[in-house]
Design an enzyme around this catalytic site. Structure first.
Site, PDB file in Angstrom:
ATOM      1  N   ASP B 341       0.846  -1.184   0.000  1.00 58.61           N
ATOM      2  CA  ASP B 341       0.000   0.000   0.000  1.00 58.61           C
ATOM      3  C   ASP B 341       0.881   1.233   0.000  1.00 58.61           C
ATOM      4  OD1 ASP B 341      -2.648  -0.739  -0.124  1.00 58.61           O
ATOM      5  OD2 ASP B 341      -2.606  -1.476   1.941  1.00 58.61           O
ATOM      6  N   THR B 416     -17.873  22.312   2.492  1.00 53.50           N
ATOM      7  CA  THR B 416     -17.200  23.463   1.874  1.00 53.50           C
ATOM      8  C   THR B 416     -15.905  23.066   1.188  1.00 53.50           C
ATOM      9  OG1 THR B 416     -16.021  23.941   3.900  1.00 53.50           O
ATOM     10  CG2 THR B 416     -18.156  25.023   3.609  1.00 53.50           C
TER      11      THR B 416
END
Lengths: 553, 758
Positions: B341, B416
Site C-alpha cells: 500500500d 465546503t
C-alpha cells in the site's frame, strides 16, 4: 609421435568431433520428438501393432507401456535363446541353459549386454540378428524414450500427459538409430569389419594346428552395439577382435559412436525446454566428469609405478597392440562412462588405479554422459538434487526450469539415486559373504575383491563390461546379476517417469534474478560436485578394500 | 493507528547485540549456557523413541547407541564405553537443540498465558443493537464458555473476555499483553478498527463486543500454540529435506553394512596380523560399525532441522509477527511479487507542502503569508506542513492565535472543502489593545461578513475555492488552471489559496482574487528506494497499490523506485491483480487491514493482516503483524529466505563433513591389513581407536557448536542468487570439507592421552 601425444590426439579429436555434432544432432533429435508428422513406414507399424500414435499418455500409462514392452522383450529373447537348436542358422549350437538364457535376455533388454557366454561358441546367426541386434536397437530406444518423457515433464505446463511411448520408440528406431546404423555399418565394412553368412571355417595355422573361424553379420551388429551404448560383442573378445574392430580408425569411430547420442541428447533437452543454455550446462557437467575420467584412465595406464609398466613405459598387459595403451584406455574410459560395456582390452589387466577409475566411471551412475537416454535422465536427476540443495542456499523453495522441487520430486530423485548403490553394494557384499561365490574368483586378495565389485557394479549400472577373472556362468551369478540388471533398469524408469509426471503437472514459474540460475558455470560445478561426492561417499569403503588397497603403496 | 517504531529492521536477526530490542524478546544470538542446562530435562524426555521416530536420522543414532550399550556391557573396554557415551550424547545434543529452540518460545507462551486469566464475561440477554445497554439484562458467563455470536458488555478496567468485533461504542484498549506496546489504542464499532482481542484491557468507556471466536480457538490460544510449537507440523520443504536425509541415511547404512563381508574377506588375506580394536578375525566389531554409521549419516542437519524451523517462527514472533503456519513462512521466502500500500508503507502517512506558486502577479511572499495565516489553526498534517514550509522557506514566523485577536478560524468541512481565516479590519498597531473582542464578535464561519470590513482567506481544493472567489465577484487569473493541472500531473495535490478583501467605508466594496496554489506532495519514506533495489536484486517485483489517480501514482512510483503500480485501486482490482500474477506462476505477498481487503488477503500466498485491522482481515491472512507496520512485509520475506538458507547451508555442511570422517576411519580400520591405505591418514591420527573416537566426538560436538547458528539463522544479505550461492557454497561447502579435518585432529591430540586409548 610418442604414446602420450598419440593418446592426446586421439582424445582431443574425439572431443572436437563430438563438439561439432552436438548442435546439429541434438537439434535433429529434438525435431524428431516434437514433430507432428508420421512417416509412412511409422504409420504402418502403428497400424500393425494397433497403436493410436496421436494419443498422449499419462505417466502411469507410459510406464505400463515401457514395462510391458520390456517384459515381452525378455520373454521373446529368452525363448529364442532356449530354442536356438531347433532354429535355422544356428551353426549347430544348441539352446542356451535356462540360467544363462535368463541372464542374457535380461542383459540385452536392459541395455546392459553383460555376457556370461562367448558369442562365437554359443550363438548362431539367427539369435545374434533377430535376438540380440534387435534388442540393441529397442533397448536403446526405450532409454531415449524415457529420457524424452522426462524432458517433456520439464517442458510442459499443467498437464498430466508425457507423450506417447510407442511413437517415441518407433521414431527413435526409424529416424535415428536405423539410418545411422545403415551408413555406419557400410563404413565399418569398409574398415574391415566382416558381414557375411559363412559357416564356421576351419583353417590351418602356420604352426600346423587348425583354427575355427566364425564369420557372420558382424558389422550390422557392431554399429548398433556402439551407437545404442549396448556393448554386447559378436565375439567373446568384443572390440578387441579384429573382425569387430580392425584398425585404429575403426577404434576411433567406435568410441565416437558410443559417445555420440548421450552427448547430443542434452542439446535436444535444451531445445525442447526452450533454453539451449540449459542443455549446454548439462552437457558441460557430463563433459567435466568424462574428461576427468578419460584423463585419469590414461594417466594411470601411461605412468604407473609397477615393475613391468615402468620397464616398458606404460601398462601394456591385456592391451591390443593395434590400438596401443592410450587408444585402449580412452576406449575403456568411454565404455564405462557410457554404460556401453564394449571392451577393446582386458580391464582386469589394467593397473589397479586405472581399474579404479573404470569402476568410478560406472559408479557415477552412468551419467557422464551415460547410456543412450539413461545418461540424460540420470544426469537430470542429479541436477534435481543439486538444485534442491543449492536452491535452499539462496533462500527459495528450489526450482529447476520453473518447476518446484518439493517433497514428491525429491522422493523420486532420492529413490533413483538409492537404487544403484543398493544393488551394487548388496550383490558385492552377498557374493563376498557366500563361500561358494567367493570361490569363483580367480584373483585373490584385493584384486579378487575388485573383480566381484566390478561385476556387481557393472550389472547394477547396466554397463555390461567385465573385469574378467570371475567365473560368472554359474546359477547364482546368472540369477543374481540377471535380477540386478532388471531392477537397475526398470526401477529407475519408474522413478524417472513418476518424476516426469509430477513435474508436468506443475505450473511453470517464471525465472527471476532470485531463482537459481541453472545455466552458469557455478551450477555446472555444483552438479558435478554433487554427482562426485555422493558416489565417493557411497563407494569409498568398497573402493578402499579393492583397487586402492591394491594400488596404494 | 498505534504504529510503533520499526524494530530491528537491519538485515536479519544476525544484526548483532547492538540493536535495541524490546524487553519481551528472548535472547537471540549467543547461546546462554544456562539455557542449555534448563533445557536438559526436556532433552532427556525427548530420548523416548515415541517422540524420536519423527526424526529418522536421530532414531538411527539412538538405535546405534542402544546397540553399542549392549555390546559394551558384554565386553567392557574403556574404548567401548567412550564410544557408547558419545553416541548417547549425540542424540542428547540433538534433543537439546530442539528443546532450547522450544524453550525460547515457552517463555513467550508463559507471558501470553498470564493474559489468559479466566475472566467472567457479562453476556447480554435479549439486547439488539441500537437499544440502550442499561435496559438490557446481563448474565455472568465464564470466558471460556462464550460461544461465537455472543454479545458481551465490557466496561473500563475490565478484560475483554474473547476475540470479537466492537458493535457499539468506542473505547481505548491496552493491548500490551499481545503486542508488547504500552500505548493504548482506540477500538470503535464499524469501520476497520473494530476488532478486539481477548485478554486485552479496556481503559476507558464502555463497548459491546460480539464474540467471533469459537471456544478454545482464540487468538491468544493460537499464539501460544504457535510459539510453543505444540501443534507444529513439518512444512513442505522440511518434508522434502527429510526425504533426502532419510535416503542418504539408507545409503550410508548400506555402505557400512556391506563393508562387513568385504572386511572379513580382506582380513582373511592377511592371517598373520594381530586383531585390533578396529578389526578382528570376525571383521569389524559392532561398536565400530555403529560409530561409523553415526559418523556418516547426516546427523548434523538431522539434529538441527527442527530447531531451525522453530527458531524461524520464533524470529518472526520476536518481530511481533504471528505466522499461522510454517508453510506461510516458507512461502514468504519464495515471494515473487510484493503488493505494498502506498500510504504508510511507501510514503509517510500524509502529504507535505513543497512549493507556493503565485498566480496573477501576486508576490510569492504574500501568497506564503496568506497560506500560513489560513493554516494556523489547521491541525491536519497537511496544514501543519504549510505553516512549517512558510517558516523555513520564507522566514515567516509562525504566529499563535493569540497574536491575531481579530481572527476567526474557519474549519474544514466536507461540504465546503476549504478552510481558512477571517480577519477583522486592521485596527491600531498592536493587536493586544483589542483584547476585548471576544467570541461574541466572531461571526458565523464561512459567510460572516463583518460590517467593519476585513479580509477573508480560504484555502482548499481548486474547484471549491474558485467557486468561492466567483461568488464574491472575483475571477481566477488564466494561469491558475495551468498551475493546478501541472501540479496534479506531477503527482502532487494542489490547494488553491484565495482572499476576499472588504474595504471599510460607505461603499463597503469587496474584491476577491486568487493568490496562488500550494503544492502538496507525498513524501516517500527514507531508504525505500534502496529497499526496492534490494528486492529487485533478489528477484522480487514490487507493486504499489494506491487510490490515487494514475498520474499521481506514476510520479510516486517513480520516485520510490517500485517496479509497477496499481492506481485507483478497488478491492476487486487488488484481487484481480493477485490472480493475474498467480496465473503466471508467481507467488504474491500483500498486507491489508480492512474487511474489504479480506478476499485479497486470502487469495495472496502470503497475506499479512494488521493487528489493528478487522477480524475478517485477520482471519483471511496467514500472518498477523501485531505492530501493524506494513513495511514489515519486507522483513518477513527476509526471514523466510533465511530459514531456507540455514537449512540448505547446514545440509551442505553436514554432507561435506563426511569426507573427512572417511579419511579418519577407513585407514584406522584397514591400514593394518593394507598398509597402502595409510596414505588416506592425512590427519596423521594417533591410533585406530583414537581416530574412531575423535570422529565420533567431533560429530557430537559439532551439533552443540552449531546450535547458535541454527537458532540465529545464517547471515543473510539481500543480493542476487548467483552471488549468494557462491558465498554459501564456499562457506558451508568448502568449510564443511576443511573444518572436520582440523577438528578431528585437535580432538585426536587430546583423546590419545586418555587411559585405555592406545
Amino acid at each position: 609421435m610418442n604414446t602420450t601425444t598419440a593418446g592426446a590426439v586421439f582424445a582431443a579429436s574425439l572431443a572436437i568431433a563430438l563438439g561439432l555434432t552436438y548442435r546439429p544432432f541434438g537439434d535433429y533429435m529434438a525435431r524428431v520428438y516434437t514433430s507432428k508428422r508420421h512417416l509412412r513406414a511409422e504409420k504402418m507399424i502403428y497400424r500393425l501393432v494397433g497403436v493410436d500414435p496421436d494419443t498422449d499418455q499419462r505417466w502411469s500409462v507410459h510406464l505400463r507401456a515401457v514395462l510391458a514392452f520390456s517384459c515381452v522383450s525378455v520373454l521373446f529373447l529368452y525363448v529364442l535363446l532356449r530354442l536356438q537348436g531347433r532354429l535355422p542358422l544356428s551353426l549347430g549350437f544348441g539352446g542356451m541353459a535356462p540360467g544363462q538364457a535368463f541372464d542374457t535376455a535380461a542383459s540385452f533388454v536392459t541395455n546392459t549386454n553383460w555376457q556370461s557366454y562367448a558369442g562365437e561358441s554359443t550363438l548362431g546367426y539367427l539369435v545374434q540378428m533377430a535376438g540380440l541386434a534387435v534388442q540393441n536397437f529397442t533397448s536403446a530406444a526405450v532409454g531415449i524414450s524415457v529420457a524424452i518423457a522426462l524432458v517433456r515433464g520439464f517442458a510442459r505446463n499443467r498437464t498430466d500427459r508425457l507423450g506417447n511411448f510407442w511413437v517415441d520408440l518407433v521414431r527413435t528406431v526409424v529416424r535415428i538409430l536405423l539410418p545411422i546404423s545403415v551408413i555406419g555399418a557400410v563404413v565399418l565394412v569398409a574398415g574391415g569389419v566382416v558381414q557375411n553368412f559363412h559357416d564356421v571355417r576351419t583353417v590351418s595355422a602356420i604352426a600346423g594346428s587348425s583354427q575355427a573361424i566364425t564369420g557372420g553379420p558382424v558389422a550390422s551388429q557392431e554399429i548398433i552395439k556402439e551407437l545404442g551404448t549396448n556393448g554386447g560383442g559378436f565375439y567373446n573378445a568384443n572390440s578387441a577382435h579384429p573382425f569387430e574392430n580392425p584398425t585404429v580408425w575403426t577404434n576411433w569411430l567406435q568410441v565416437y559412436l558410443l559417445l555420440a547420442i548421450p552427448f547430443a541428447l542434452p542439446r535436444a533437452f535444451g531445445k525442447m525446454v526452450g533454453d539451449t543454455r540449459q542443455g549446454l550446462a548439462i552437457v558441460s557437467a557430463m563433459a567435466v566428469l568424462a574428461i576427468t575420467g578419460i584423463f585419469l584412465a590414461n594417466g594411470f595406464q601411461l605412468a604407473h609405478h609397477g615393475t613391468v609398466p615402468t620397464a616398458v613405459g606404460a601398462a601394456t598387459e591385456g592391451v591390443e597392440t593395434r590400438f596401443g595403451v592410450s587408444g585402449s584406455a580412452t576406449f575403456a574410459a568411454a565404455t564405462t562412462l557410457t554404460s556401453t560395456g564394449a571392451v577393446n582390452s582386458a580391464h582386469d589387466s589394467y593397473t589397479s588405479l586405472g581399474g579404479a577409475v573404470l569402476l568410478l566411471n560406472m559408479m557415477l551412475g552412468e551419467i557422464a554422459p551415460g547410456g543412450a537416454g539413461s545418461g540424460l535422465y540420470g544426469m537430470l536427476v542429479v541436477a534435481v538434487l543439486a538444485v534442491f540443495v543449492g536452491g535452499l542456499m539462496i533462500g527459495r523453495t528450489p526450482e529447476y526450469l520453473g518447476k518446484k522441487i518439493a517433497a514428491r520430486e525429491v522422493k523420486f530423485a532420492a529413490l533413483y539415486i538409492l537404487t544403484t548403490p543398493v544393488l551394487a553394494l548388496g550383490v558385492t557384499a552377498a557374493a563376498m559373504a557366500l563361500p561358494g561365490e567367493r570361490a569363483n574368483m580367480l584373483g585373490s586378495g584385493a584384486h579378487g575383491l575388485s573383480e566381484v565389485l566390478y561385476a556387481a557394479t557393472s550389472a547394477a549400472n547396466n554397463n555390461g563390461s567385465a573385469f574378467a577373472g570371475l567365473t560368472v556362468n554359474t546359477a547364482w551369478w546368472n540369477t543374481v546379476l540377471g535380477i540386478s540388471m532388471l531392477l537397475a533398469r526398470l526401477l529407475p524408469v519408474v522413478f524417472v517417469l513418476g518424476l516426469a509426471g509430477s513435474l508436468a503437472r506443475q505450473r511453470t514459474a517464471p525465472a527471476s534474478s532470485g531463482t537459481l540460475p541453472t545455466h552458469r558455470p557455478l551450477f555446472v560445478g555444483l552438479v558435478t560436485g554433487v554427482a562426485f561426492v555422493v558416489v565417493a561417499l557411497t563407494y569409498f569403503p568398497a573402493l578402499a578394500l579393492g583397487p586402492f588397497a591394491e594400488g596404494l603403496h | 493507528m498505534p504504529t510503533t517504531a520499526v524494530r530491528g529492521t537491519s538485515a536479519g536477526p544476525a544484526g548483532g547485540p547492538g540493536s535495541a530490542r524490546p524487553p519481551r524478546r528472548a535472547s537471540g544470538g549467543l547461546l546462554d549456557p544456562r539455557m542449555l542446562l534448563r533445557s536438559t530435562p526436556q532433552a532427556l524426555r525427548k530420548l523416548s523413541p515415541a517422540t524420536l521416530w519423527r526424526n529418522p536420522v536421530m532414531l538411527i543414532v539412538e538405535i546405534g547407541a542402544a546397540f553399542t550399550t549392549v555390546l559394551a556391557a558384554l565386553d567392557p573396554t574403556v574404548f567401548a564405553w567412550l564410544i557408547v557415551g558419545w553416541l548417547w550424547l549425540t542424540v542428547l545434543f540433538a534433543n537439546l537443540a530442539e528443546a532450547v529452540a522450544e524453550g525460547r518460545g515457552k517463555a513467550q507462551a508463559a507471558a501470553l498465558r498470564r493474559a489468559k486469566t479466566d475472566t467472567i464475561a457479562r453476556r447480554l440477554v435479549g439486547w439488539a443493537p441500537g437499544r440502550p445497554v442499561e435496559t438490557a439484562r446481563t448474565e455472568p458467563v465464564p470466558a471460556p464458555a462464550l460461544l461465537k455470536g455472543d454479545r458481551v458488555v465490557v466496561d473500563a478496567g475490565e478484560l475483554i473476555p474473547g476475540d470479537g468485533d466492537v458493535i457499539e461504542g468506542i473505547a481505548s484498549v491496552d493491548e500490551s499483553a499481545i503486542t508488547g506496546e504500552s500505548a493504548p489504542v482506540i477500538r470503535e464499532s464499524g469501520g476497520d478498527r473494530s476488532a478486539v482481542t481477548g485478554g486485552t484491557r479496556v481503559l476507558s468507556d464502555r463497548i459491546i463486543v460480539e464474540i467471533t471466536q469459537r471456544p478454545g480457538e482464540s487468538f491468544i490460544d493460537r499464539m501460544i500454540g504457535l510459539v510453543e510449537g505444540a501443534n507444529r507440523q513439518k512444512t513442505p520443504n522440511e518434508v522434502a529435506l527429510n526425504i533426502l536425509l532419510a535416503s542418504l541415511t539408507i545409503i550410508f547404512l548400506l555402505a557400512v553394512v556391506s563393508l562387513q563381508p568385504l572386511a572379513v574377506f580382506s582380513r582373511a588375506q592377511r592371517p598373520g596380523i594381530p586383531d585390533s580394536a578396529a578389526l578382528g578375525a570376525d571383521g569389524i566389531p559392532g561398536i565400530v560399525l555403529a560409530a561409523l554409521v553415526v559418523c556418516l549419516i547426516p546427523t548434523t542437519i538431522g539434529a538441527l532441522l527442527s530447531a531451525i524451523g522453530i527458531a524461524g517462527m520464533d524470529r518472526l514472533v520476536q518481530r511481533n509477527v504471528l505466522a499461522m503456519s510454517g508453510r506461510a513462512v516458507e512461502a514468504a521466502g519464495d515471494v515473487d511479487t510484493l503488493l505494498l500500500d502506498k500510504t504508510g508503507t511507501i510514503t509517510l502517512g500524509n502529504r507535505e507542502a513543497r512549493a507556493f506558486i503565485p498566480v496573477g502577479g501576486v508576490d510569492e511572499r504574500e501568497l506564503a503569508d496568506a497560506a500560513q495565516l489560513s493554516s494556523l489553526a489547521d491541525e491536519t498534517p497537511e496544514g501543519r506542513s504549510i505553516v512549517v514550509f512558510a517558516k523555513t522557506t520564507y522566514g515567516l514566523r509562525e504566529r499563535t492565535a493569540g497574536e491575531l485577536p481579530t481572527a476567526t478560524f474557519v474549519a474544514f468541512t466536507a461540504q465546503t472543502r476549504m478552510s481558512g481565516v477571517d480577519l477583522a479590519p486592521p485596527g491600531p498597531r498592536g493587536g493586544e489593545d483589542r483584547r476585548d473582542s471576544g467570541p461574541g464578535e466572531a461571526g458565523e464561519a464561512g459567510d460572516g461578513l463583518h460590517t467593519g470590513g476585513g479580509r477573508q482567506i480560504r484555502k482548499g481544493s481548486a474547484s471549491a475555492v474558485l467557486a468561492w472567489v466567483r461568488e464574491n465577484g472575483g475571477s481566477a487569473p488564466p494561469d491558475t488552471g495551468q498551475v493546478v493541472d501541472g501540479i496534479s500531473a506531477s503527482g502532487g495535490t494542489p490547494l488553491v489559496v484565495a482572499e476576499v478583501v472588504i474595504t471599510s467605508g460607505v461603499d463597503g466594496g469587496r474584491s476577491a482574487r486568487v493568490l496562488g496554489v500550494v503544492q502538496l506532495k507525498d513524501i516517500v519514506k527514507a531508504g525505500m528506494r534502496e529497499r526496492f533495489d534490494e528486492m529487485r536484486s533478489m528477484g522480487i517485483r514490487t507493486i504499489m497499490i494506491t487510490g490515487d489517480n494514475p498520474l499521481t501514482a506514476r510520479t510516486i512510483a517513480e520516485e520510490a523506485g517500485v517496479d509497477d503500480f496499481l492506481a485507483e485501486a478497488t478491492p476487486q482490482d487488488k484481487l484481480d491483480l493477485i490472480r493475474r500474477e498467480q496465473a503466471g506462476g508467481k507467488l504474491v505477498a500483500m498486507t491489508g487491514d480492512g474487511t474489504n481487503d479480506a478476499p485479497a488477503l486470502a487469495q495472496a500466498d502470503v497475506g499479512v493482516a494488521m493487528n489493528t485491522g478487522t477480524s475478517a482481515a485477520k482471519e483471511a491472512g496467514n500472518m498477523v503483524d501485531l505492530d501493524s507496520n506494513p513495511t514489515k512485509l519486507i522483513e518477513i520475506v527476509e526471514i523466510g529466505k533465511q530459514l531456507l538458507i540455514t537449512r540448505g547451508a547446514l545440509t551442505t555442511f553436514s554432507i561435506a563433513n563426511d569426507v573427512a570422517k572417511y579419511f579418519a576411519i577407513i585407514p584406522a580400520l584397514f591400514a593394518a591389513v593394507y598398509p597402502g591405505l595409510e596414505t588416506f591418514n592425512l590427519m596423521r591420527l594417533h591410533s585406530p581407536q583414537s581416530a574412531i573416537l575423535s570422529a565420533v566426538v567431533f560429530n557430537a560436538l559439532v551439533i552443540i557448536a552449531l546450535i547458535p547458528l541454527a537458532l540465529r539463522g545464517v547471515r543473510y544479505t539481500p543480493g542476487n542468487a548467483t552471488a549468494m550461492l557462491r558465498r554459501n557454497l564456499c562457506v558451508y561447502g568448502l568449510g564443511g570439507l576443511v573444518v572436520p579435518f582440523v577438528g578431528i585432529k585437535l580432538i585426536d591430540l587430546a583423546v590419545q592421552f586418555l587411559p585405555g586409548i592406545r
